[in-house]
Scaffold this active site. Sequence first.
Site, PDB file in Angstrom:
ATOM      1  N   GLY A  99     -84.518 116.582  38.195  1.00 25.64           N
ATOM      2  CA  GLY A  99     -85.515 115.825  37.441  1.00 25.64           C
ATOM      3  C   GLY A  99     -86.263 116.660  36.420  1.00 25.64           C
ATOM      4  O   GLY A  99     -86.519 116.208  35.315  1.00 25.64           O
ATOM      5  N   PHE A 100     -86.646 117.886  36.787  1.00 24.14           N
ATOM      6  CA  PHE A 100     -87.384 118.790  35.887  1.00 24.14           C
ATOM      7  C   PHE A 100     -88.721 118.217  35.442  1.00 24.14           C
ATOM      8  O   PHE A 100     -89.300 118.682  34.464  1.00 24.14           O
ATOM      9  CB  PHE A 100     -86.543 119.160  34.660  1.00 24.14           C
ATOM     10  CG  PHE A 100     -85.197 119.717  34.995  1.00 24.14           C
ATOM     11  CD1 PHE A 100     -85.095 120.876  35.759  1.00 24.14           C
ATOM     12  CD2 PHE A 100     -84.035 119.107  34.559  1.00 24.14           C
ATOM     13  CE1 PHE A 100     -83.854 121.398  36.094  1.00 24.14           C
ATOM     14  CE2 PHE A 100     -82.790 119.631  34.888  1.00 24.14           C
ATOM     15  CZ  PHE A 100     -82.703 120.774  35.650  1.00 24.14           C
ATOM     16  N   GLY A 142     -82.990 118.488  44.624  1.00 25.39           N
ATOM     17  CA  GLY A 142     -81.907 119.434  44.364  1.00 25.39           C
ATOM     18  C   GLY A 142     -82.347 120.863  44.608  1.00 25.39           C
ATOM     19  O   GLY A 142     -81.549 121.798  44.540  1.00 25.39           O
ATOM     20  N   ARG A 180     -93.505 134.721  50.250  1.00 22.32           N
ATOM     21  CA  ARG A 180     -92.311 134.898  51.074  1.00 22.32           C
ATOM     22  C   ARG A 180     -91.258 133.857  50.717  1.00 22.32           C
ATOM     23  O   ARG A 180     -91.576 132.694  50.511  1.00 22.32           O
ATOM     24  CB  ARG A 180     -92.693 134.726  52.538  1.00 22.32           C
ATOM     25  CG  ARG A 180     -91.576 135.038  53.505  1.00 22.32           C
ATOM     26  CD  ARG A 180     -92.186 135.242  54.850  1.00 22.32           C
ATOM     27  NE  ARG A 180     -91.236 135.531  55.884  1.00 22.32           N
ATOM     28  CZ  ARG A 180     -91.421 135.099  57.138  1.00 22.32           C
ATOM     29  NH1 ARG A 180     -92.481 134.371  57.436  1.00 22.32           N
ATOM     30  NH2 ARG A 180     -90.556 135.413  58.073  1.00 22.32           N
ATOM     31  N   GLN A 237     -83.351 128.835  42.200  1.00 16.86           N
ATOM     32  CA  GLN A 237     -84.470 128.320  41.398  1.00 16.86           C
ATOM     33  C   GLN A 237     -84.808 129.272  40.248  1.00 16.86           C
ATOM     34  O   GLN A 237     -85.066 128.838  39.128  1.00 16.86           O
ATOM     35  CB  GLN A 237     -85.716 128.105  42.269  1.00 16.86           C
ATOM     36  CG  GLN A 237     -85.656 126.843  43.103  1.00 16.86           C
ATOM     37  CD  GLN A 237     -85.419 125.615  42.258  1.00 16.86           C
ATOM     38  OE1 GLN A 237     -86.144 125.340  41.313  1.00 16.86           O
ATOM     39  NE2 GLN A 237     -84.370 124.876  42.575  1.00 16.86           N
ATOM     40  N   GLU A 288     -90.800 126.630  39.202  1.00 19.19           N
ATOM     41  CA  GLU A 288     -91.073 126.599  37.764  1.00 19.19           C
ATOM     42  C   GLU A 288     -91.256 127.969  37.121  1.00 19.19           C
ATOM     43  O   GLU A 288     -90.993 128.162  35.940  1.00 19.19           O
ATOM     44  CB  GLU A 288     -92.316 125.728  37.518  1.00 19.19           C
ATOM     45  CG  GLU A 288     -92.005 124.289  37.833  1.00 19.19           C
ATOM     46  CD  GLU A 288     -93.223 123.408  38.001  1.00 19.19           C
ATOM     47  OE1 GLU A 288     -93.527 122.664  37.079  1.00 19.19           O
ATOM     48  OE2 GLU A 288     -93.859 123.462  39.066  1.00 19.19           O
TER      49      GLU A 288
END
Length: 750
Positions: A243-244, A471, A633, A643, A710
């Site tokens: 989706g972002f 995701g 962590r 990510q 992000e």
Amino acid sequence: MSTSPIGTPVSRIDGPKKVSGRACYAIEHPMPNLAFAAAVTSTVGSGGITAIDTADAEKMPGVLAILHHGNAGRLYRPAGALEEMSRPGESRPPFEDENIYYYGQYVALVVADTYEQARDAASQVKVSYDVKKPLVRMRDSPLGGGSKLAGEANAPAPKAQYSRGDAEAAYQQAPVKLDYTYITPVETHNPMEMHGTLAVWEGDRLTLYESSQGVVNHHNVASQVLGMPPENIEVISRFIGSGFGCKLFPWPHSWLAAMAAKKVNRPVQFALPRSLMFSCVGHRPSVEQHIRIGATQEGHLTALLNDVRNGTSFVDEFLEDCVDPTKMLYSCPNVAARQIEVKLNVGTPTPMRGPGRTPALFGLESALDELAIKLNLDPLEVRLRNYAEKDESDGRPWSSKHLREAYQMGAEKFGWSRRNPQVGSMRNGSEILGWGMATCTWPAHQRAADVRVRLLADGTARASCATQDIGTGTYTIFAEIVSDRTGIPVDKIDVVLGDSSLPPGPTSGGSSATSTVIPAIAMATDKAMQAVLKAAPKAADSPFAKADPKSLKFSQGRVHAADQTPDSGVRFQEILLANNLVGLDGQASTNETEAQKKYSTHSFGAHFCEISYDPDIVRLRVTRWLTVMDGGRMINLKTARNQIIGGVVMGIGMALFEETIYDARNAQPVNDNYADYLVCTNADVPDIDVVFLDYPDTVMSEYGARGIGEIGLTGCASALTMATYHATGIRIRELPIRIEKLISDAASRA
Ligand code: MOS
């Protein structure tokens, strides 16, 4: 002896379903008697509808209904912002009136037996407009393009502002001054799976199958917009093709699908084509930052000023907040930042991965590089000289910050000390090498979550929560925490997410889902284990018939005397079976703790990169990348690395390719497809080396996770513009770095 999965590279537990095609995405749910919707959208950027002629379209094969503002039922504007978890993507309901605010706005919806029939008929709906000239680019607005925000009498009231010290005075007195404007363009989210809704009515109950980053928020907004009791709506989003940010908040297509399904009394699928992903479901607005820096000859900041503006729609306000990062990233006694919004004829913007900080850091980090160049200092050294030992925006200590170590480890691993600062001085054969670096940062948040964990008589466990996995690996995080507490292997743990009827969970946004759900999962699991221990003495044939539950322990999936090893006891399911129980539950919530309010909680990191530039054909390639991450962590090393890599790939795309281009005449996004809107391909991306410092942030939780979805994207673009400058001597202050900018700049200097 079982070992904890925490901090290891566990593969996604939902992976086999996804790669074998058994994972069911929103519009894929099998549904008998399904009808299909296709949209008619505005071909003008501003004005109003004067007439809609549906006569020909209605006669076409398979057409069931054509909805528009003249005949559609009522939808309500959501009360929205005042209520938690009730935020719409766009507050104006579709078909509210005849007004047109942007190109691609919904004008009519055709419902037919097949998708092809719906699309064909939609193309035959004739719409007449009263056309006004649209305002499309910030630089065409009276509030855009170099208009002064500071000190101007009729400057609009800022939507965000911050100051400490006296930045204007300090800037005037500074021995070294720098004054530049940095611009980032509109970017559009391009998840593989496009938006789509499958709306199904059973009497007055509605089920919406969605691709949503927040089923609870979607559910709450649906109840408001449709004017329905919340208990009559269920939102389901089991699998999401990412989706972002564009799936954080619900968009009008969801209400249109519900309305259409009611009208034709059949389930309706409304799937957006890629082109509408560029107009109806948000974008990252363009941002202009006018940055002024005052510094000493030694490179210490004495003044930092940032006047920011970002685009928004005529329908909604939207702040792409660059003030917040400006006030906390570096140590500086005098800071002033303010930001305004500029209304444009585009759809409403929405958060896109790393909102605010991503454009903000392109400006701030670029400015710091320019200061370093001006003072003949190493860019890394300038960052170390202005290192913020606490959050100077409010004086709070950092919960856990190891950015200095990230810089140092990165520099060492990358070989930064070998960098010759002279422009064009480093070579690899006929190609020129450019090196860049940048800081990255993202705040850590914990929101509210309710989690239920059930230990079952078949020896498995089930965890459930109305959050979702977009995701990023949320399913797997749940299983890892339950496994860590109980000793039940990860593959024996069923995780149920993506359904608004489950205990309410967080939106998958702001890099906060993991840190939010962990304490609730841990406590719920502990409660379920306690329930098993309490049941242990109850059954007649229990090996612990007379035992005090306090003398018992649950570990490695077994119940045993606390002072003995697990293998002395019995498997937990034997306790359940002896009590004739199918399972025992624990339920618990995460809420922000008092301790968290005393600290400033942020992740940090450092990027180092190399580009290789061929001046003969003006070809620029990214050849090396290293990111050192201080993100708390890591619960799952594999998904965590994934990510950061994904963030950096988007960062390279932001620097080199991404830009949504609007036709100034009608506000049409002209590159509204995968061929013309460029994102990184594998050939554009080198191997990305990711190092985690892995310091647990115990202010966040016992597990110490902060969130890393992000941060990888922040800082990347300025690292690359710096590397580009190092190779070419050309400083790009307006993204993306296009070949033509390198050519024309080279030509103008020749
Ligand atoms: Mo993120 S922009 O909070 O999906």
